[in-house]
Scaffold this motif. Structure first.
Motif, PDB file in Angstrom:
ATOM      1  N   HIS A  62       0.834  -1.201   0.000  1.00 63.65           N
ATOM      2  CA  HIS A  62       0.000   0.000   0.000  1.00 63.65           C
ATOM      3  C   HIS A  62       0.873   1.257   0.000  1.00 63.65           C
ATOM      4  CE1 HIS A  62      -4.021  -1.775   0.738  1.00 63.65           C
ATOM      5  NE2 HIS A  62      -3.332  -2.739   1.333  1.00 63.65           N
ATOM      6  N   ARG A  63       2.170   1.070  -0.316  1.00 57.74           N
ATOM      7  CA  ARG A  63       3.130   2.182  -0.251  1.00 57.74           C
ATOM      8  C   ARG A  63       3.927   2.330  -1.548  1.00 57.74           C
ATOM      9  NH1 ARG A  63       7.080   0.943   4.266  1.00 57.74           N
ATOM     10  NH2 ARG A  63       6.976  -1.148   3.356  1.00 57.74           N
ATOM     11  N   PRO A  64       3.275   2.271  -2.694  1.00 54.14           N
ATOM     12  CA  PRO A  64       4.052   2.388  -3.928  1.00 54.14           C
ATOM     13  C   PRO A  64       4.418   3.845  -4.229  1.00 54.14           C
ATOM     14  CG  PRO A  64       1.742   2.333  -4.481  1.00 54.14           C
ATOM     15  CD  PRO A  64       1.822   2.157  -2.968  1.00 54.14           C
ATOM     16  N   VAL A  65       5.384   3.988  -5.106  1.00 54.20           N
ATOM     17  CA  VAL A  65       5.637   5.270  -5.768  1.00 54.20           C
ATOM     18  C   VAL A  65       5.332   5.046  -7.240  1.00 54.20           C
ATOM     19  CG1 VAL A  65       7.371   6.953  -6.475  1.00 54.20           C
ATOM     20  CG2 VAL A  65       7.362   6.081  -4.120  1.00 54.20           C
ATOM     21  N   LEU A  66       4.412   5.839  -7.773  1.00 52.03           N
ATOM     22  CA  LEU A  66       4.030   5.697  -9.172  1.00 52.03           C
ATOM     23  C   LEU A  66       4.890   6.617 -10.020  1.00 52.03           C
ATOM     24  CD1 LEU A  66       1.677   4.356  -7.702  1.00 52.03           C
ATOM     25  CD2 LEU A  66       0.125   5.385  -9.373  1.00 52.03           C
ATOM     26  N   THR A  83       2.573   3.448 -16.777  1.00 49.73           N
ATOM     27  CA  THR A  83       2.908   3.787 -15.398  1.00 49.73           C
ATOM     28  C   THR A  83       3.716   2.651 -14.787  1.00 49.73           C
ATOM     29  OG1 THR A  83       0.859   5.033 -15.188  1.00 49.73           O
ATOM     30  CG2 THR A  83       1.968   4.408 -13.139  1.00 49.73           C
ATOM     31  N   ARG A  84       4.804   2.982 -14.123  1.00 47.81           N
ATOM     32  CA  ARG A  84       5.614   1.985 -13.426  1.00 47.81           C
ATOM     33  C   ARG A  84       5.341   2.106 -11.930  1.00 47.81           C
ATOM     34  NH1 ARG A  84       6.672  -1.267 -17.688  1.00 47.81           N
ATOM     35  NH2 ARG A  84       8.162  -0.368 -19.169  1.00 47.81           N
ATOM     36  N   TYR A  85       5.266   0.950 -11.267  1.00 46.05           N
ATOM     37  CA  TYR A  85       4.956   0.909  -9.842  1.00 46.05           C
ATOM     38  C   TYR A  85       6.217   0.501  -9.085  1.00 46.05           C
ATOM     39  CZ  TYR A  85       0.263   1.178 -11.683  1.00 46.05           C
ATOM     40  OH  TYR A  85      -0.863   1.586 -12.358  1.00 46.05           O
ATOM     41  N   TYR A  86       6.781   1.442  -8.350  1.00 47.13           N
ATOM     42  CA  TYR A  86       7.994   1.196  -7.566  1.00 47.13           C
ATOM     43  C   TYR A  86       7.575   0.860  -6.134  1.00 47.13           C
ATOM     44  CZ  TYR A  86      11.038   2.776 -11.316  1.00 47.13           C
ATOM     45  OH  TYR A  86      11.718   2.884 -12.514  1.00 47.13           O
ATOM     46  N   LEU A  87       8.081  -0.283  -5.627  1.00 46.78           N
ATOM     47  CA  LEU A  87       7.569  -0.872  -4.399  1.00 46.78           C
ATOM     48  C   LEU A  87       8.677  -0.999  -3.349  1.00 46.78           C
ATOM     49  CD1 LEU A  87       5.698  -3.805  -6.179  1.00 46.78           C
ATOM     50  CD2 LEU A  87       4.909  -1.446  -5.871  1.00 46.78           C
ATOM     51  N   PRO A  88       8.338  -0.784  -2.076  1.00 46.91           N
ATOM     52  CA  PRO A  88       9.336  -0.970  -1.012  1.00 46.91           C
ATOM     53  C   PRO A  88       9.849  -2.408  -0.986  1.00 46.91           C
ATOM     54  CG  PRO A  88       7.407   0.186  -0.176  1.00 46.91           C
ATOM     55  CD  PRO A  88       7.046  -0.315  -1.548  1.00 46.91           C
ATOM     56  N   ARG A  89      11.118  -2.583  -0.716  1.00 48.53           N
ATOM     57  CA  ARG A  89      11.701  -3.925  -0.713  1.00 48.53           C
ATOM     58  C   ARG A  89      11.031  -4.830   0.322  1.00 48.53           C
ATOM     59  NH1 ARG A  89      17.849  -3.969  -2.623  1.00 48.53           N
ATOM     60  NH2 ARG A  89      17.757  -2.203  -4.050  1.00 48.53           N
TER      61      ARG A  89
END
Length: 267
Positions: free
Chosen positions: A164-168, A176-182
């Protein structure tokens, strides 16, 4: 003839080139030798090529290092008629520079970028920031925006990320690319590779492939920017997956897999 000193706007030439002056200070180097030091660069778009290149006033390049090309190519760079080899510290770089016949660009010289074509100048800077592969397009936006959307990534029916913490990351011309916490990615299912890419907008990326080597998992399907450029600092250390090759669900809605110029290499 259109003056290069007029207000910035896209112009066209009879040869089909688009161009506009840039106000950025641009430098290009081969090793430790500065070949280009320009405060009056011009951005040029060739027909059918999605990214721009720079051309520079001859007075702002090391013209003393240019030699008429011994083996000039044919069929490259729109309308080019004059190519140069570049002689730097005794190393001759064939066809590293050229001129366009367009009247608007008379007196300007363009250079190959090593990271893009495998030859030419190997370090480029806009102001004090190093850039890679090609100049940044002023008509293209790249925005990295933190979000609270619910993003789930699946590969072969297995959930490999849930956050629930992506950076778009919104980039003109790409999905759109979804960057996700490790912490929200099953990184234990992947292994780091030696693959690296460079992007003029984001920086240098490192990659991971599926750990079990299954054919259904494309190599280098996951990437991250450990030290991104300042404009996209929000994606630092986060992980992204190719939408083209994995299943992504956002807020309960399964996204269609886009078709991009990356698709062929991921199949």
């Amino acid at each position: 003839m259109t003056s290069l000193n007029t207000a910035q706007s896209l112009r066209t030439t009879p040869e089909g080139l688009l161009w506009e002056p840039s106000e950025r200070w641009v430098r290009g180097r081969k090793g430790d030798v500065t070949v280009v030091d320009s405060r009056h660069p011009v951005l040029v778009w060739e027909p059918g090529v999605p990214v721009p290149l720079y051309a520079f006033p001859r007075t702002e390049v090391r013209a003393d290092l240019l030699r008429p090309a011994k083996n000039p190519p044919t069929g490259v760079h729109t309308g080019s008629t004059l190519f140069y080899d570049l002689d730097v510290d005794g190393e001759l770089l064939e066809n590293a520079a050229w001129t366009f016949p367009a009247e608007d660009l008379a007196g300007h010289v363009a250079f190959e970028w090593f990271r893009r074509t495998g030859r030419g100048l190997d370090h480029w800077y806009e102001e004090e920031e190093e850039i890679f592969v090609h100049p940044r397009d002023p008509h293209k936006r790249v925005d990295a925006i933190p979000s609270s959307r619910h993003v789930v990534v699946e590969i072969g029916g297995q959930v490999v990320a849930d956050t629930h913490r992506p950076v778009l990351l919104f980039e003109t011309g790409l999905p759109t690319r979804y960057y996700l916490p490790r912490e929200d990615v099953r990184l234990d299912l992947f292994r780091p590779t030696d693959h690296r890419t460079r992007c003029p907008y984001k920086g240098i990326a490192e990659y991971w492939s599926g750990d079990d080597g299954e054919a259904a998992v494309p190599p280098d399907v996951v990437w991250s920017y450990p030290e991104p450029l300042p404009a996209v600092a929000a994606v630092k250390g986060l992980l992204a997956f190719y939408n083209e090759a994995v299943g992504i669900t956002v807020d309960g809605e399964r996204l269609e897999r886009p078709v991009t110029h990356f698709t062929a290499s991921l199949s």
